[in-house]
Scaffold this active site. Structure first.
Site, PDB file in Angstrom:
ATOM      1  N   GLU A  67     -10.930 -12.460  72.902  1.00 51.92           N
ATOM      2  CA  GLU A  67     -12.085 -12.473  71.999  1.00 51.92           C
ATOM      3  C   GLU A  67     -13.348 -13.044  72.636  1.00 51.92           C
ATOM      4  OE1 GLU A  67     -11.862 -10.770  69.416  1.00 51.92           O
ATOM      5  OE2 GLU A  67      -9.733 -10.708  68.930  1.00 51.92           O
ATOM      6  N   GLU A 102     -16.559 -10.924  66.878  1.00 54.18           N
ATOM      7  CA  GLU A 102     -15.570 -11.386  67.859  1.00 54.18           C
ATOM      8  C   GLU A 102     -15.534 -12.916  67.919  1.00 54.18           C
ATOM      9  OE1 GLU A 102     -13.457  -9.376  68.808  1.00 54.18           O
ATOM     10  OE2 GLU A 102     -14.368  -7.426  69.172  1.00 54.18           O
ATOM     11  N   HIS A 128     -13.276 -13.983  65.321  1.00 56.26           N
ATOM     12  CA  HIS A 128     -11.893 -13.794  65.749  1.00 56.26           C
ATOM     13  C   HIS A 128     -11.475 -14.914  66.698  1.00 56.26           C
ATOM     14  CE1 HIS A 128     -12.325  -9.194  64.919  1.00 56.26           C
ATOM     15  NE2 HIS A 128     -12.453  -9.941  63.836  1.00 56.26           N
ATOM     16  N   GLU A 170     -11.454  -2.841  73.468  1.00 56.70           N
ATOM     17  CA  GLU A 170     -10.874  -2.910  72.125  1.00 56.70           C
ATOM     18  C   GLU A 170      -9.441  -2.381  72.114  1.00 56.70           C
ATOM     19  OE1 GLU A 170     -12.168  -4.348  69.393  1.00 56.70           O
ATOM     20  OE2 GLU A 170     -13.937  -4.935  70.534  1.00 56.70           O
ATOM     21  N   GLU A 224      -9.604  -4.489  65.733  1.00 57.72           N
ATOM     22  CA  GLU A 224      -9.796  -3.883  67.059  1.00 57.72           C
ATOM     23  C   GLU A 224      -9.866  -2.360  66.933  1.00 57.72           C
ATOM     24  OE1 GLU A 224     -10.564  -5.896  69.345  1.00 57.72           O
ATOM     25  OE2 GLU A 224      -9.668  -7.756  68.644  1.00 57.72           O
ATOM     26  N   HIS A 234     -13.264  -1.469  65.507  1.00 56.95           N
ATOM     27  CA  HIS A 234     -14.303  -1.607  66.534  1.00 56.95           C
ATOM     28  C   HIS A 234     -14.263  -0.446  67.520  1.00 56.95           C
ATOM     29  CE1 HIS A 234     -14.326  -6.264  65.899  1.00 56.95           C
ATOM     30  NE2 HIS A 234     -14.825  -5.598  64.875  1.00 56.95           N
TER      31      HIS A 234
END
Length: 189
Positions: free
Chosen positions: A35, A64, A67, A135, A165, A168
């Site tokens: 991340e 991110e 995350h 990702e 992910e 993204h």
């Protein structure tokens, strides 16, 4: 500009002390596909990306960091009640000597995070393909982490991160198509 809410993006629960799993989760904290690398990659690349998609890199880059906060919380919760013997058995004694139970930006093997993990080519299409790959690698790592724990509470948070992910990756793919379409249009000056 963004607003920080003093709560995690998604709840993090763990049902047991598990320093072995904490060690493995460090891969997503300070590993090449983790991340921190993702957040810094996207926020850096946004300076060389067309206005049509710059907001996407800002949005995902800041997410991110959320995350990263979730992973740090997982690592802390998995280690906070561990005995020294449990830390030793999990191969975390060197981590303990240097950092106690605090997460440190390193991968699961103990290699510290490095800026060499991130790329910014300056070509929007090349950078977005780099982001798609990042990702997809993170998604894969999350799946393997899910496979390595029997803690259903922890699996729940990891599944959330895995799904983000995927989202993204899809958004970056859309951005590639937007930029390709833009390049293909005739420009009249």
């Amino acid at each position: 500009m963004w607003i920080y809410e003093k709560k995690l993006q998604y709840p993090v629960r763990v049902s047991k002390c598990d320093p072995r799993m904490a060690k493995l989760l460090l891969e997503q904290y300070g590993g090449a596909d983790g991340e921190l690398a993702a957040a810094l990659r996207y926020l850096n690349q946004r300076y060389a990306i067309p206005d049509k998609v710059v907001g996407l890199l800002t949005d995902i880059g800041t997410e991110e960091f959320a995350h990263l906060e979730m992973i740090a919380t997982m690592v802390y919760k998995l280690m906070k009640d561990a005995t020294l013997d449990q830390l030793k058995a999990a191969g975390m004694d060197d981590q303990y000597v240097i950092h106690d139970r605090a997460p440190f930006y390193q991968n699961a093997s103990g290699v510290p995070w490095t800026a060499a993990y991130i790329q910014a080519k300056g070509d929007p299409i090349a950078d977005l393909y780099e982001d798609i790959a990042a990702e997809e690698k993170a998604r894969t790592t999350y799946q393997w982490l899910i496979d390595l724990t029997d803690d259903v509470d922890l699996q729940d948070s990891l599944k959330f991160l895995r799904e983000r992910e995927i989202v993204h990756s899809l958004r970056f793919r859309e951005a590639v198509e937007i930029l390709k379409d833009d390049r293909a249009q005739k420009k009249i000056f």
